[in-house]
Write an enzyme that holds these catalytic residues in place. Structure first.
Site, PDB file in Angstrom:
ATOM      1  N   PRO A  99      22.109 -22.497  26.833  1.00  0.00           N
ATOM      2  CA  PRO A  99      23.119 -22.057  27.802  1.00  0.00           C
ATOM      3  C   PRO A  99      22.682 -20.742  28.434  1.00  0.00           C
ATOM      4  O   PRO A  99      22.297 -19.808  27.735  1.00  0.00           O
ATOM      5  CB  PRO A  99      24.368 -21.873  26.943  1.00  0.00           C
ATOM      6  CG  PRO A  99      23.847 -21.584  25.564  1.00  0.00           C
ATOM      7  CD  PRO A  99      22.577 -22.367  25.441  1.00  0.00           C
ATOM      8  N   MET A 100      22.726 -20.670  29.765  1.00  0.00           N
ATOM      9  CA  MET A 100      22.360 -19.447  30.477  1.00  0.00           C
ATOM     10  C   MET A 100      23.357 -19.231  31.607  1.00  0.00           C
ATOM     11  O   MET A 100      23.492 -20.077  32.496  1.00  0.00           O
ATOM     12  CB  MET A 100      20.937 -19.545  31.047  1.00  0.00           C
ATOM     13  CG  MET A 100      19.848 -19.597  30.002  1.00  0.00           C
ATOM     14  SD  MET A 100      18.182 -19.758  30.729  1.00  0.00           S
ATOM     15  CE  MET A 100      18.194 -21.514  31.157  1.00  0.00           C
ATOM     16  N   GLN A 150      29.861 -24.055  25.993  1.00  0.00           N
ATOM     17  CA  GLN A 150      29.847 -22.786  25.272  1.00  0.00           C
ATOM     18  C   GLN A 150      31.024 -21.911  25.701  1.00  0.00           C
ATOM     19  O   GLN A 150      31.309 -21.776  26.888  1.00  0.00           O
ATOM     20  CB  GLN A 150      28.547 -22.022  25.510  1.00  0.00           C
ATOM     21  CG  GLN A 150      28.458 -20.779  24.619  1.00  0.00           C
ATOM     22  CD  GLN A 150      27.189 -19.982  24.838  1.00  0.00           C
ATOM     23  OE1 GLN A 150      27.055 -19.296  25.835  1.00  0.00           O
ATOM     24  NE2 GLN A 150      26.256 -20.064  23.895  1.00  0.00           N
ATOM     25  N   CYS A 157      24.756 -13.561  23.577  1.00  0.00           N
ATOM     26  CA  CYS A 157      24.611 -12.880  24.862  1.00  0.00           C
ATOM     27  C   CYS A 157      24.476 -11.372  24.667  1.00  0.00           C
ATOM     28  O   CYS A 157      25.340 -10.743  24.047  1.00  0.00           O
ATOM     29  CB  CYS A 157      25.808 -13.174  25.757  1.00  0.00           C
ATOM     30  SG  CYS A 157      25.690 -12.374  27.373  1.00  0.00           S
ATOM     31  N   ARG A 167      14.631 -19.472  29.400  1.00  0.00           N
ATOM     32  CA  ARG A 167      13.918 -19.001  30.596  1.00  0.00           C
ATOM     33  C   ARG A 167      12.713 -19.867  30.943  1.00  0.00           C
ATOM     34  O   ARG A 167      12.337 -19.977  32.111  1.00  0.00           O
ATOM     35  CB  ARG A 167      13.489 -17.549  30.391  1.00  0.00           C
ATOM     36  CG  ARG A 167      14.642 -16.556  30.372  1.00  0.00           C
ATOM     37  CD  ARG A 167      14.193 -15.169  29.929  1.00  0.00           C
ATOM     38  NE  ARG A 167      13.714 -15.169  28.553  1.00  0.00           N
ATOM     39  CZ  ARG A 167      12.921 -14.244  28.029  1.00  0.00           C
ATOM     40  NH1 ARG A 167      12.492 -13.240  28.784  1.00  0.00           N
ATOM     41  NH2 ARG A 167      12.555 -14.308  26.764  1.00  0.00           N
TER      42      ARG A 167
END
Length: 323
Positions: free
Chosen positions: A16-17, A70, A100, A225
């Site tokens: 999750p980003m 999330q 995070c 990433r």
């Protein structure tokens, strides 16, 4: 790898980003080989759920694969309610964000900041697990800072609370994204619990994925990433882990088709105004990875019209192919 009743197709998961793993990108990564994709984090504060951003993050209509959502926050009751609401909207797995490192998240005692307060972690995880009848997973770091690496303690606490899978980013919050991922710490965490553990951090090639799995003993790896501008990495890793053979990189034709299709989906999902702006960063990542051209990227970033973006990409790839 299994998470509760769900059998993943392979050992490669999209991390999750925030601002990246929206529905168009999740569906793209699933179609290119991700065994599971996890949505960008959704705040547990119900006051923001009616914003365009939150509504888009809560939209799982037509989602491909297992729907993992999330949530982020620091109040057990609100986190439990966020879990219930998302399950009612189609979530099949709820993931709790404790990884995070962003200041705006941490100053609200959410994300990585929770690792400083195990007693609060226990209350949150217990509340969320009790609130829903779907698997609850957890994403953490190795600790708040190098002097306070409590990843093992948090992992064991999570298992006692009923968490069914752990994803570990191999850095402390203080390290942000600098330095080398701590695979030794992930290995120690894997040895300390019996639930599945997912290794995350610095995995950008099939060989790295294989080495991380072997070193840590993890059940799966998570790509963050490394997938930006390179969604084909999922199929390359999955194929390599299964066969030991490397796949050829995508052809220029496939790259062009994927980029243009993805940008079109962004326009469709967000609308032309916002979609045009979000497309810029994705195209920048694609060009950096697969067809570098800073001059074109600068020109593309000045375009304000969705149809002009698509036409510019079509023309660009035709030109590249003729070279």
């Amino acid at each position: 790898m299994r998470i509760g009743p769900y059998q993943l197709d392979n050992q490669v998961i999209l991390a999750p980003m925030a601002g990246v793993t929206d529905q168009p990108f999740r569906q793209l990564c699933y179609s290119t080989g991700a065994g599971l994709t996890v949505s960008e984090m959704l705040s547990s504060n119900p006051k923001v759920w009616q914003t365009d951003k939150s509504r888009q993050r809560m939209d799982h209509s037509g989602e491909l694969g297992i729907r993992a959502v999330q949530i982020a926050g620091s109040e057990p009751a609100l986190m439990a309610e966020a879990a219930r609401v998302n399950v009612s909207m189609g979530a099949q797995i709820i993931d709790v964000n404790m990884g995070c490192p962003a200041k705006k998240v941490n100053k609200k005692m959410a994300g990585s900041a929770l690792m400083q307060h195990p007693e609060l972690v226990e209350k949150i995880l217990t509340a969320v697990v009790a609130a829903v009848d779907v698997p609850v997973t957890l994403k953490t770091r190795t600790g708040w800072d190098p002097e306070h690496r409590n990843g093992i303690d948090i992992a064991q606490l999570a298992e006692r609370c009923g968490i069914q899978s752990l994803a570990i980013h191999g850095r402390t919050r203080a390290c942000m994204y600098k330095g080398i991922a701590e695979y030794d710490t992930i290995k120690a965490i894997k040895s300390a619990v019996s639930i599945p553990v997912v290794a995350n951090g610095d995995i950008r090639t099939p060989l790295q994925a294989q080495q991380v799995l072997k070193h840590t003993g993890a059940d799966a790896i998570m790509i963050g990433r490394g997938a930006q501008g390179n969604p084909w990495l999922f199929r390359e890793i999955a194929h390599f882990l299964e066969t030991g053979q490397e796949l050829s990189p995508p052809s220029l034709t496939e790259v062009a088709e994927t980029v243009i299709h993805h940008v079109g989906k962004l326009h469709e999902f967000y609308g032309s105004y916002q979609g045009v702006r979000i497309a810029r960063k994705h195209v920048g990542w694609y060009l950096k990875e697969k067809a570098s051209n800073d001059e074109f990227r600068q020109t593309f970033n000045r375009l304000e019209d969705a149809s002009k973006q698509l036409k510019a990409l079509e023309d660009y790839f035709v030109t590249v192919e003729k070279r």
